[in-house]
Each structure stands twice: as structure tokens, then as C-alpha cells.
Design a protein around this motif. Structure first.
Motif, short mmCIF file in Angstrom:
data_model
loop_
_atom_site.label_atom_id
_atom_site.label_comp_id
_atom_site.label_asym_id
_atom_site.label_seq_id
_atom_site.Cartn_x
_atom_site.Cartn_y
_atom_site.Cartn_z
N ALA A 68 -20.32 -72.46 -43.35
CA ALA A 68 -21.05 -71.04 -43.51
C ALA A 68 -22.53 -71.27 -43.77
CB ALA A 68 -20.42 -70.07 -43.93
N PHE A 69 -22.82 -72.17 -44.81
CA PHE A 69 -23.99 -72.17 -45.31
C PHE A 69 -24.97 -72.95 -44.17
CE2 PHE A 69 -27.19 -75.01 -47.67
CZ PHE A 69 -27.92 -74.02 -48.20
N ARG A 70 -24.34 -74.03 -43.80
CA ARG A 70 -25.16 -74.85 -42.60
C ARG A 70 -25.61 -74.16 -41.56
NH1 ARG A 70 -21.48 -80.10 -44.19
NH2 ARG A 70 -22.37 -80.68 -46.09
N LEU A 82 -26.44 -68.29 -51.71
CA LEU A 82 -24.96 -68.07 -52.06
C LEU A 82 -24.87 -67.02 -53.18
CD1 LEU A 82 -23.88 -71.83 -51.74
CD2 LEU A 82 -23.66 -69.90 -50.03
N LEU A 83 -23.90 -65.83 -52.80
CA LEU A 83 -23.78 -64.99 -53.79
C LEU A 83 -22.06 -65.08 -54.24
CD1 LEU A 83 -25.75 -63.46 -51.64
CD2 LEU A 83 -25.60 -61.86 -53.38
N VAL A 84 -21.83 -65.62 -55.23
CA VAL A 84 -20.58 -66.09 -55.76
C VAL A 84 -20.21 -65.62 -57.27
CG1 VAL A 84 -19.14 -68.26 -56.18
CG2 VAL A 84 -21.05 -68.17 -54.59
N LEU A 136 -24.05 -66.17 -47.71
CA LEU A 136 -22.66 -66.08 -47.92
C LEU A 136 -22.42 -65.55 -48.87
CD1 LEU A 136 -19.74 -66.74 -46.41
CD2 LEU A 136 -19.93 -68.72 -47.76
N VAL A 137 -21.26 -64.32 -48.84
CA VAL A 137 -20.87 -64.07 -50.24
C VAL A 137 -19.34 -64.65 -50.44
CG1 VAL A 137 -19.97 -62.18 -51.61
CG2 VAL A 137 -21.97 -61.79 -49.90
N SER A 138 -19.15 -65.06 -51.41
CA SER A 138 -17.69 -65.40 -51.83
C SER A 138 -17.13 -64.82 -53.09
CB SER A 138 -17.57 -67.19 -51.84
OG SER A 138 -16.28 -67.56 -52.05
N VAL A 164 -24.02 -59.88 -43.99
CA VAL A 164 -23.72 -61.23 -44.55
C VAL A 164 -22.35 -61.49 -44.52
CG1 VAL A 164 -24.15 -62.55 -46.72
CG2 VAL A 164 -25.86 -60.83 -46.36
N PRO A 165 -21.90 -62.59 -43.92
CA PRO A 165 -20.64 -63.02 -43.95
C PRO A 165 -19.83 -62.97 -45.41
CG PRO A 165 -21.83 -64.42 -42.50
CD PRO A 165 -22.78 -63.89 -43.71
N PHE A 166 -18.71 -62.57 -45.47
CA PHE A 166 -17.84 -62.58 -46.79
C PHE A 166 -16.66 -63.48 -46.48
CE2 PHE A 166 -14.60 -60.90 -49.34
CZ PHE A 166 -15.40 -60.58 -50.53
#
Length: 394
Positions: A68-70, A82-84, A136-138, A164-166
Motif C-alpha cells: 500500500a505504501f508503494r 504511515l499512521l500506526v 496508510l493507517v494500520s 486514507v486506506p485502513f
């Protein structure tokens, strides 16, 4: 493994056929794989085309985060953040570290409350601070150490507000608490067979068809062009049987495990050893904490000492600690929850499953006083270094 899963794997292991081949045996193997995909999708509230088979949770987390990041960075070079959550499994944390170190990612750590939960407003504030950079959020569905269940649907909804994808690592959750992919609002969900009674070495990334992900492996594109490699038909068959059975029996198994968990917690607290419980806990509750998770903190103890002492009398447990440069480190999960380092060193995780019984609980409670007394004696005699005198490497 669940007996039914063992039987399913054994039956498929003696059947010839590569699911990518066009001959009769290959078509038979393909039928097994696709029927299993439908079973897994049905049990997890997904469409069959959203189930991408992998070798397990670690690969699925890597595919979700790196892929997802790429993809997001390629579409918009500003998307590098990235939000983790601070309590993720190392399959996520180490992947984030790689992306920061080698691929120019930045990370915004989402702090948790004392129970280990990420509040939706924490995520909203982090996204609002710099919305154009979020890739991305994880946030994991349920924590592998303290069993805390996150408000996944609420967090996914916040991520969706910002486009933002989760992603959520549901390795600990699937088969142990209700997991509905469609209802959750998540874009990417990691699951693994061996955590719910299936075989080791097979799992899946449940991915929306429009989720922005690029592959990590190349060489055939067997799984929706996202994952190459000959599919493991026996493992996938066992995975499907385990998922279906664990989801089907979830209500009664949850009630049974909650009763065992509460007996174990109550018994440990009543020993008068100063033991405390980590994470969200209330008797009878299986909505904020996994039914089979017991996480205790024992004062003036080294978790490794407790682990070895209990293991010697047949009780297998874990600590959640790590070892860096030969020095055991307390759990990053407990530290993120605000537990003082000295308290975190005395952590003990006991996990109950489909084979656990009342006799097992009573055996643990019988073994704890002696193990704690010896561990505390060693702790006091060595200045907190545990049974080894100096803190052990490894």
C-alpha cells in the motif's frame, strides 16, 4: 490444530495436483482452493475475490504495508506518512521500520490509553495535522499480548473521512471475536490459519478490490496478481475448515473461555501475591478483551524467570518481552500503555484455547505461588536480574 482441520489437511496432502495446472488433477486442486476461498470469505464477511492467500500473518502484514505504501507513493509522491499504533505486532512494527529506513517513509505513532486502545479522536487529530501526506493507517484488531480489542469500525470510518486506506492485523481476532470485513470498513485485513486452529504456514490478506496495493513477489501472479507462488492447497483446505468451525462455534466457545479466563484471573488475584491484570478487563466481558487472554503483572519478578519456572512444572506461557544486545527488554505494548518499566518486567501472558480445561486453570493456580516465590527471591538476590544472575542474552 482443530481435529477437523488436521483431517482435512491429511486428506488433501495425498492428493496430486497443482492448482495452476490445466489437467484433471490440477482442476481438482483448483476446485479445492476456490471452494475454500468461498468458505473463508463467507465466514469473514468478505467476497471470495477479496481473499488473497499468503504464507501467514507476517507476509500479509508486509504485503499490506509495503504494497500500500508503494502504491500510494507512486500515485502521489507526497503520500509518505504511515499512521500506526504503538502496540502493533513486530510483523507491522519491523515493516514500518524498514519503510522508514530504506524507502523514505515517515511514521506518526498513534498513542494508546492505559487499556491499550486507540481512540478515534487520536487518529482524527493525527490525520488532520497533515492530511495530504497520509499513505496508510494500520491499527491491529486485537492485541497479541494484552488482548485489548480496538474500535476497528470507528477507526476505519475516520480514515475513510480523509480518504486514507485502513489496514488492520486481525491475526489474534479472527475466530476469537466477531470479524466482518465488509462491516468493518477496513480496506485490508490480515488473518492467519494457525491462530484459529488451522495449520502453520498459511494465511490471507483480505483486500478490497480497489485497495491500492502492489505485489512484493513476482513469478506467476497466482493470487490476483498480488501474490505469486504455487498455492498450498492442503494448507488452504485446513485453513478453511478451521475458519468455518471457529466462527460457527464462536458464541459457545467464547462463553466457555470467558468462564475459564475469569476463574484464572480471580484465582491469581486471590493468591495475595500483589498480582495485577493488564489491559481492559471486566468479568464476563468479551467485547473489549479477547475471551482467552489473561495478562498478569507480578511484582518484584523477572518475566523470563517466571516463564522457565512455570515451564518446568508443565505450564507454558509467554512474557511479551524482547531481547536487545543481550539485555531483555520489557514489552513495548506495556510501556506504550504507561506501565512503569519495572512492573512491565514481571509480565506473564497465559492464553486459553479450544483444548483448555478447568483442570488446566487449577494447575496454573497451584503452580503460581511456588514459581512467584522463587522468582522474587532470585530478583531480590540479583538486583532484578532474575534467575541468571546477570540478564541473559537471547
Amino acid at each position: 490444530m482443530l481435529p477437523a482441520a488436521v483431517e482435512a489437511v491429511a486428506q488433501q496432502l495425498v492428493t496430486v495436483g497443482n492448482a495452476s495446472s490445466l489437467h484433471g488433477s490440477g482442476r481438482a486442486a483448483r476446485r479445492v482452493v476456490e471452494e475454500s476461498r468461498e468458505q473463508i470469505a463467507g465466514a469473514l464477511g468478505a467476497r471470495p475475490s477479496e481473499v488473497v492467500f499468503t504464507s501467514g500473518g507476517t507476509e500479509s502484514d508486509n504485503l499490506a504495508l509495503q504494497g500500500a505504501f508503494r502504491a500510494r507513493r507512486a500515485a502521489d509522491p507526497r503520500r509518505t506518512r504511515l499512521l500506526v499504533s504503538t502496540v502493533e505486532h513486530h510483523a507491522v512494527l519491523d515493516t514500518v521500520e524498514h519503510l522508514v529506513r530504506d524507502e523514505g517513509a515517515r511514521v506518526s505513532w498513534l498513542e494508546v490509553d492505559p487499556e491499550g486502545r486507540v481512540a478515534p479522536e487520536v487518529l482524527r487529530a493525527a490525520l488532520a495535522a497533515e492530511p495530504e501526506s497520509a499513505a496508510l493507517v494500520s491499527v491491529m484488531w486485537a492485541n497479541n499480548e494484552v488482548g485489548t480489542i480496538q474500535p476497528v469500525a470507528e477507526l476505519a470510518a475516520v480514515a475513510a473521512e480523509f480518504g486514507v486506506p485502513f489496514h488492520t492485523d486481525a491475526v489474534q481476532a479472527a475466530g476469537h471475536t466477531p470479524v466482518d470485513f465488509a462491516a468493518s470498513g477496513a480496506d485490508l485485513v490480515t488473518v492467519s490459519a494457525h491462530k484459529l486452529g488451522g495449520p502453520v504456514g498459511v494465511g490471507a490478506l483480505v483486500a478490497r478490490r480497489d485497495a491500492p496495493v502492489v505485489p512484493l513477489l513476482f513469478g506467476g501472479g497466482q493470487e490476483r496478481q498480488l501474490r505469486s507462488g504455487t498455492v498450498d492447497a492442503p494448507g488452504i483446505r485446513g485453513f478453511a475448515v478451521a475458519v468455518e468451525e471457529s466462527v460457527r462455534t464462536l458464541p459457545e466457545e467464547t462463553a466457555r473461555l470467558v468462564a475459564l479466563r475469569d476463574r484464572l484471573v480471580r484465582g491469581a488475584l486471590d493468591l495475595g501475591l500483589g498480582i495485577t491484570v493488564s489491559g481492559a478487563y471486566a468479568p464476563g466481558d468479551a467485547e473489549r478483551r479477547l475471551a482467552g487472554n489473561v495478562h498478569l503483572r507480578v511484582p518484584r519478578c523477572d518475566g523470563d524467570s517466571l516463564l522457565y519456572l512455570l515451564d518446568a512444572v508443565g505450564v507454558e506461557c509467554s512474557t511479551g518481552s524482547a531481547c536487545q544486545a543481550g539485555v531483555p527488554q520489557p514489552s513495548h505494548v506495556l510501556l506504550a500503555m504507561g506501565v512503569p518499566e519495572e512492573e512491565a518486567r514481571g509480565a506473564l501472558r497465559l492464553t486459553l484455547g479450544h483444548t483448555s480445561s478447568e483442570a488446566d486453570v487449577e494447575a496454573v493456580l497451584a503452580a503460581l505461588p511456588g514459581a512467584v516465590e522463587r522468582a522474587q527471591r532470585a530478583h531480590d538476590a540479583t538486583g532484578g536480574a532474575g534467575l541468571g544472575g546477570a540478564r541473559r542474552a537471547g
